[in-house]
Motif scaffolding. Structure first.
Motif, PDB file in Angstrom:
ATOM      1  N   PRO A 358       1.303 -58.822  14.004  1.00 49.80           N
ATOM      2  CA  PRO A 358       1.876 -59.342  12.859  1.00 49.80           C
ATOM      3  C   PRO A 358       2.485 -60.344  13.213  1.00 49.80           C
ATOM      4  O   PRO A 358       2.432 -61.481  12.083  1.00 49.80           O
ATOM      5  CB  PRO A 358       2.014 -58.301  11.801  1.00 49.80           C
ATOM      6  CG  PRO A 358       2.587 -57.037  13.101  1.00 49.80           C
ATOM      7  CD  PRO A 358       1.816 -56.983  13.581  1.00 49.80           C
ATOM      8  N   ASP A 361       1.331 -64.458  11.921  1.00 53.60           N
ATOM      9  CA  ASP A 361       1.402 -64.588  10.182  1.00 53.60           C
ATOM     10  C   ASP A 361       1.901 -65.756   9.859  1.00 53.60           C
ATOM     11  O   ASP A 361       1.098 -67.038   9.342  1.00 53.60           O
ATOM     12  CB  ASP A 361       1.818 -63.183   9.340  1.00 53.60           C
ATOM     13  CG  ASP A 361       0.911 -62.078   9.455  1.00 53.60           C
ATOM     14  OD1 ASP A 361       0.070 -62.104  10.275  1.00 53.60           O
ATOM     15  OD2 ASP A 361       1.560 -60.896   8.538  1.00 53.60           O
ATOM     16  N   GLU A 386       5.809 -61.369  10.381  1.00 52.01           N
ATOM     17  CA  GLU A 386       4.748 -61.094   9.584  1.00 52.01           C
ATOM     18  C   GLU A 386       5.272 -61.621   8.061  1.00 52.01           C
ATOM     19  O   GLU A 386       6.440 -61.534   7.720  1.00 52.01           O
ATOM     20  CB  GLU A 386       5.061 -59.650   9.564  1.00 52.01           C
ATOM     21  CG  GLU A 386       4.171 -58.865   8.901  1.00 52.01           C
ATOM     22  CD  GLU A 386       4.445 -57.349   9.129  1.00 52.01           C
ATOM     23  OE1 GLU A 386       4.826 -56.697   9.488  1.00 52.01           O
ATOM     24  OE2 GLU A 386       4.008 -56.422   8.804  1.00 52.01           O
TER      25      GLU A 386
END
Ligand code: TYD
Ligand code: MG
Length: 446
Positions: A358, A361, A386
């Motif tokens: 993640p 992101d 993230e």
């Protein structure tokens, strides 16, 4: 001879049925049933001898080195005797080359057996010549019959075996065609018994299907100890060896290679390589520090937004999760007010790499915003973090390792989650913590 029993088996998961079925009730695959014939043979019962736990000699820690650091790394620090390693990848990606190079290190310990059901010994010799690999300790065997392979292996007692490939190997105990699920399962199981009995490593090469999974995937992945995928863009030089299952090490460990005129070369500093052709001051490009297993890796992520010619805008994600990109586009629309509803959005990780964590992101969000605003990110800046649905930036693991890798490559500034920035002290680099996407984009673009 007993009459062969006819049944139908799903080529994706191995589910068998007495009737042909259009859809597999187990794995849901369509049109995957193929007729198989089997003779059930009575097997001689071989009973194992029970042993007392405390009396078993501890063989953990014994690993053979292939003398290719990147390969050993993907294996979790060398190959474990008695284990079965499956290597999958597209045709032509370099699996045979990789394994021929890998057994080079193992020949120092004794004989190795390279079984090829696909190429003649002359063809393998041509490849070995390109690798300038000569050794009297490599035995080549052009054979597809499993029982033949095992009897040769029993005779020459190699200290490692390569089977190229499992889909061309078949056992005479079964009537089904080579490459079918029952043949693959039978051959892999027998090879596993051989590996355990003789305490040697066996490498199996497996072809992948159109969808990118190893043919007969579920059955094979259950049987073997380690599954490695050899990936990359065939047109380009970079190859990544990725562990997806490993009973003896961490998954997500990767090895990076470059295909050259004389075989695969190890890439010791992949971050440098992935950034080597990075365009500076171009909108839509940003660098992020991701973590592959234990290894920090700096990669460039690119995005392009353009007005859609159709009613339904296109979203394309290469190297990052497609659903994740959709989610982040929605966050940019709703929380930042970017009108991406009528724009095509393309996102790509440079170098054919795949990032599944993640922390990427923030890079996706930044690259899309950069392309949308047509403003470049300052080239000495990297980002990670993230992103949540309300636009907040969440802390991620191992921030310091990532920052240190970026410092090594001369980056001067990092825009990272505020939660991480508070814990970073004493590093000679400018670290800016951002609580949400709005804040981060303000810092990056104004
Ligand atoms: P190969 O190992 O045969 O792939 P696979 O077993 O996965 O099908 O490698 C195929 C490609 O690698 C082929 O296109 C030629 C290229 N190659 C090089 O570029 N340099 C080399 O030294 C070798 C041996 C192969
Ligand atoms: Mg091959």
């Amino acid at each position: 001879m007993p009459r062969p029993k006819i049944f139908y088996q799903c080529q994706s998961c191995g589910y068998s049925s007495p009737k042909w079925l259009g859809k597999c009730p187990d794995c849901g695959a369509w049109n995957s049933f193929v007729e198989e014939k089997n003779i059930t043979k009575l097997r001689k019962a071989e009973t194992a001898t029970p042993v007392i736990l405390s009396e078993i000699s501890s063989s953990t820690g014994i690993r053979y080195s292939t003398e290719i650091k990147e390969f050993d790394r993907a294996l979790g620090g060398g190959v474990v005797p008695g284990s079965i390693v499956l290597i999958g990848g597209d045709p032509g990606i370099g699996k045979s080359t990789l394994l021929l190079q890998a057994i080079r290190g193992l020949t120092k310990l004794g004989k190795t057996l390279y079984v090829s059901g696909e190429e003649s010994p002359e063809q393998i010799k041509l490849r070995a010549d390109r690798l300038t690999f000569k050794s009297s300790n490599v035995v080549l065997l052009p054979e597809t019959l499993l029982e033949g392979i095992i009897s040769v292996a029993e005779e020459i007692e190699p200290n490692a075996v390569v089977v190229d490939s499992i889909q061309t190997t078949f056992s005479s105990d079964l009537l089904s065609a080579p490459g079918s699920v029952s043949q693959i399962r039978e051959c892999a199981t027998k090879l596993m018994f051989f590996a355990k009995k003789h305490h040697i490593p066996i490498f199996i090469i497996g072809h992948v299907t159109k969808e990118g999974a190893i043919a007969g995937p579920r059955v094979l992945e259950h049987i073997v100890d380690t599954v490695l995928y050899f990936e990359g863009d065939k047109g380009g030089p970079f190859r990544i060896l990725r562990a997806v299952k490993n009973r003896f090490g961490s998954t997500n460990e990767i090895g990076v290679f470059e295909m050259s005129e004389s075989g695969l070369k190890e890439v010791e500093n992949p971050s440098e390589l992935f950034l080597s052709e990075r365009p500076l001051n171009v909108p839509g490009s940003v660098v992020t520090a991701s973590l592959e297993g234990t290894r920090p890796l700096l990669v460039e992520l690119q995005a392009l937004t353009s007005t859609s010619g159709f009613g339904l805008p296109r979203r394309t994600a290469l190297g990052v999760d497609y659903q994740r990109v959709n989610l982040l586009v929605a966050v940019l629309e709703k929380r930042i007010g970017m009108h991406l509803g009528s724009m095509d959005v393309f996102v790509n990780v440079v170098g054919g790499l795949r990032i599944d964590e993640p922390s990427v992101d923030m890079a996706v969000v930044t690259a899309i915003a950069s392309s949308f605003k047509n403003m470049a990110v300052e080239p000495n800046t990297f980002v990670f973090g993230e992103v949540g649905l309300s636009g907040e930036i969440r802390a991620i693991s191992q921030a310091e390792v990532r920052i240190k890798e970026a410092m090594k490559l001369g980056f001067k500034r990092g825009v990272i989650p505020a939660g991480n920035a508070n814990n970073i002290k004493g590093l000679n680099i400018e670290i800016i913590g951002a609580k949400n996407v709005h804040e981060a984009l303000e810092i990056l673009f104004f």
